[in-house]
Design a protein around this motif. Structure first.
Motif, PDB file in Angstrom:
ATOM      1  N   ILE A  91       0.850  -1.195   0.000  1.00 20.89           N
ATOM      2  CA  ILE A  91       0.000   0.000   0.000  1.00 20.89           C
ATOM      3  C   ILE A  91       0.882   1.241   0.000  1.00 20.89           C
ATOM      4  O   ILE A  91       1.679   1.457   0.926  1.00 20.89           O
TER       5      ILE A  91
ATOM      6  N   TRP B 134      -2.976   4.428  -2.499  1.00 18.80           N
ATOM      7  CA  TRP B 134      -3.976   4.778  -1.483  1.00 18.80           C
ATOM      8  C   TRP B 134      -4.004   6.292  -1.226  1.00 18.80           C
ATOM      9  O   TRP B 134      -3.223   6.812  -0.449  1.00 18.80           O
TER      10      TRP B 134
ATOM     11  N   ARG C 249      -5.829   2.788   9.100  1.00 11.94           N
ATOM     12  CA  ARG C 249      -6.109   1.630   9.951  1.00 11.94           C
ATOM     13  C   ARG C 249      -7.410   0.943   9.526  1.00 11.94           C
ATOM     14  O   ARG C 249      -7.493  -0.290   9.459  1.00 11.94           O
TER      15      ARG C 249
ATOM     16  N   VAL D 159      -6.732  -0.999   6.146  1.00  9.55           N
ATOM     17  CA  VAL D 159      -5.979  -2.241   6.327  1.00  9.55           C
ATOM     18  C   VAL D 159      -6.861  -3.316   6.964  1.00  9.55           C
ATOM     19  O   VAL D 159      -6.826  -4.487   6.572  1.00  9.55           O
ATOM     20  N   SER D 160      -7.672  -2.922   7.929  1.00 10.68           N
ATOM     21  CA  SER D 160      -8.586  -3.870   8.567  1.00 10.68           C
ATOM     22  C   SER D 160      -9.602  -4.404   7.571  1.00 10.68           C
ATOM     23  O   SER D 160      -9.885  -5.615   7.540  1.00 10.68           O
TER      24      SER D 160
ATOM     25  N   LEU E 269      -9.276  -4.696   4.381  1.00  8.69           N
ATOM     26  CA  LEU E 269      -8.631  -5.550   3.385  1.00  8.69           C
ATOM     27  C   LEU E 269      -8.696  -7.021   3.763  1.00  8.69           C
ATOM     28  O   LEU E 269      -8.690  -7.903   2.897  1.00  8.69           O
ATOM     29  N   GLU E 270      -8.739  -7.306   5.053  1.00  4.72           N
ATOM     30  CA  GLU E 270      -8.791  -8.699   5.506  1.00  4.72           C
ATOM     31  C   GLU E 270     -10.046  -9.403   5.007  1.00  4.72           C
ATOM     32  O   GLU E 270     -10.067 -10.630   4.881  1.00  4.72           O
TER      33      GLU E 270
ATOM     34  N   VAL F 244       1.069  -7.770   4.304  1.00  4.01           N
ATOM     35  CA  VAL F 244       0.841  -6.383   3.887  1.00  4.01           C
ATOM     36  C   VAL F 244       2.054  -5.528   4.223  1.00  4.01           C
ATOM     37  O   VAL F 244       2.629  -5.643   5.311  1.00  4.01           O
TER      38      VAL F 244
ATOM     39  N   LEU G 232       3.454  -1.332   3.995  1.00  3.90           N
ATOM     40  CA  LEU G 232       3.116   0.078   3.776  1.00  3.90           C
ATOM     41  C   LEU G 232       4.342   0.793   3.226  1.00  3.90           C
ATOM     42  O   LEU G 232       5.438   0.657   3.780  1.00  3.90           O
TER      43      LEU G 232
ATOM     44  N   CYS H  40       1.802   6.988   8.514  1.00  2.00           N
ATOM     45  CA  CYS H  40       2.123   5.597   8.852  1.00  2.00           C
ATOM     46  C   CYS H  40       2.622   5.474  10.285  1.00  2.00           C
ATOM     47  O   CYS H  40       2.288   4.505  10.981  1.00  2.00           O
TER      48      CYS H  40
ATOM     49  N   LEU I 183      -1.077  -2.269  14.250  1.00  2.00           N
ATOM     50  CA  LEU I 183      -1.550  -2.543  12.894  1.00  2.00           C
ATOM     51  C   LEU I 183      -0.968  -3.862  12.390  1.00  2.00           C
ATOM     52  O   LEU I 183       0.217  -4.133  12.537  1.00  2.00           O
TER      53      LEU I 183
ATOM     54  N   VAL J  21       0.504  -5.473   9.913  1.00  2.00           N
ATOM     55  CA  VAL J  21       1.270  -5.415   8.674  1.00  2.00           C
ATOM     56  C   VAL J  21       2.635  -6.032   8.911  1.00  2.00           C
ATOM     57  O   VAL J  21       3.133  -6.057  10.041  1.00  2.00           O
TER      58      VAL J  21
END
Length: 325
Positions: free
Chosen positions: A117, A161, A188, A191-192, A194-195, A203, A205, A215, A222, A224
């Motif tokens: 990302i 993104w 946040r 990313v959550s 995306l699961e 993942v 960043l 970030c 997080l 990642v």
């Protein structure tokens, strides 16, 4: 006068300018006209099964926004949106209002073993989304192409993104973490979410400039595997320990990056905190420093560059192949 003395004086001058801007600066571009745009499309919840529906709905919404920009006489915005609406481009989300937000996917998100990302810095809008590797759309394509060169069989999806509203370089917002806090909440959440589409991929960043502040603010807890910051003015922390992350954290600063003249301090004046703390490439910070050669501030994802090759290795999860600085 020695070179070190000149650099020290320059950094002090920059700090003084930052403080003055934060405390006394005008509200830049507050009166800019807004091009009308439709409300975002109604989208199904993110999942592997809903990706095509989301891509189709957003393509239609972008095309509608382009027509409204045309009617308003905003030729640059219309041109930018026509490019985004082209067949074969895949947007998970899109909002054409104001400076705009857009999240583009390159590759098969649901089948990917790794997802990278890209989080952009200041001056990134819908109007500047596309273009060369110095812009987020071009950077994502450059990274994807480099990944394929290095590992043709790898299943890696790259996400451009623009999920928050970055500050303008000429603004008071760029000196504080306010926009970064907003961006961190959005990142946040993304990313959550995306699961729901792929819960098995590792993942990473990739955070450029002010995006590294986003970030840093989002990192705590997080899920990642890797976080890479480059061209960073600081992340709002004095050490990696303050991030609260189990991810591998990487940092780079190119030899020709003007960000090296920005003071790595954080100071509070009249309730306003200015600056972002320690240089993440310093030994005291604790990140893994990777080679970026002679990169300038916008050159980290330039084709065939040292920094791009290392970022592709980070995206692939091949940490042992990343070259140090």
């Amino acid at each position: 006068m020695s070179v070190r003395t000149r650099v020290t004086r320059l950094r002090r001058s920059v700090l003084a300018a930052m403080i003055t801007a934060a405390l006394c600066g005008p509200v830049w571009a507050a009166a800019e006209p807004r091009t009308p745009a439709p409300a975002p499309a109604a989208l199904p919840a993110l999942s592997a099964e809903s990706l095509d529906a989301r891509y189709t709905a957003n393509r239609g919404n972008i095309a509608e926004a382009a027509e409204m920009a045309k009617a308003a006489g905003d030729v640059p915005r219309e041109r930018a949106l026509r490019a985004l609406a082209a067949p074969g481009r895949h947007f998970l989300s899109f909002d054409g209002r104001g400076e705009g937000r857009a999240v583009e996917v390159l590759g098969d998100l649901a089948a990917a073993d790794r997802i990278s990302i890209l989080v952009p810095g200041s001056d990134t809008t819908l109007d500047t989304f596309d273009g060369p590797s110095s812009r987020i759309g071009g950077a994502a394509r450059s990274l994807q192409e480099q990944i394929h060169r290095q590992a043709p069989e790898a299943k890696v999806a790259v996400v451009a993104w623009l999920g928050y509203t970055p500050p303008k370089t000429i603004s008071t917002d760029v000196l504080t973490t306010t926009r970064a806090e907003d961006g961190a909440r959005e990142l946040r959440g993304f990313v959550s979410a995306l699961e729901q589409a792929n819960d098995a991929a590792g993942v990473s960043l990739m955070c450029h400039s002010y995006g590294s502040v986003v970030c840093g603010r989002a990192a705590s807890g997080l899920e990642v595997a890797d976080i890479a910051v480059y061209g960073s003015p600081g992340t709002g922390a004095d050490s990696l320990a303050q991030w609260g992350t189990a991810a591998r954290v990487w940092a780079a600063r190119g030899e020709q990056d003007w960000i090296s003249y920005v003071p790595n301090v954080s100071a509070t004046f009249l309730g306003t905190t200015v600056g972002f703390g320690a240089d993440p490439t310093s030994a005291a910070f604790g990140a893994r420093v990777f080679a970026s050669g002679a990169a300038g501030h916008s050159d980290y994802l330039a084709p065939h560059s040292v920094s791009l090759k290392n970022l592709a290795r980070i995206a692939l999860g091949t940490a042992q192949e990343v070259s140090g600085d």
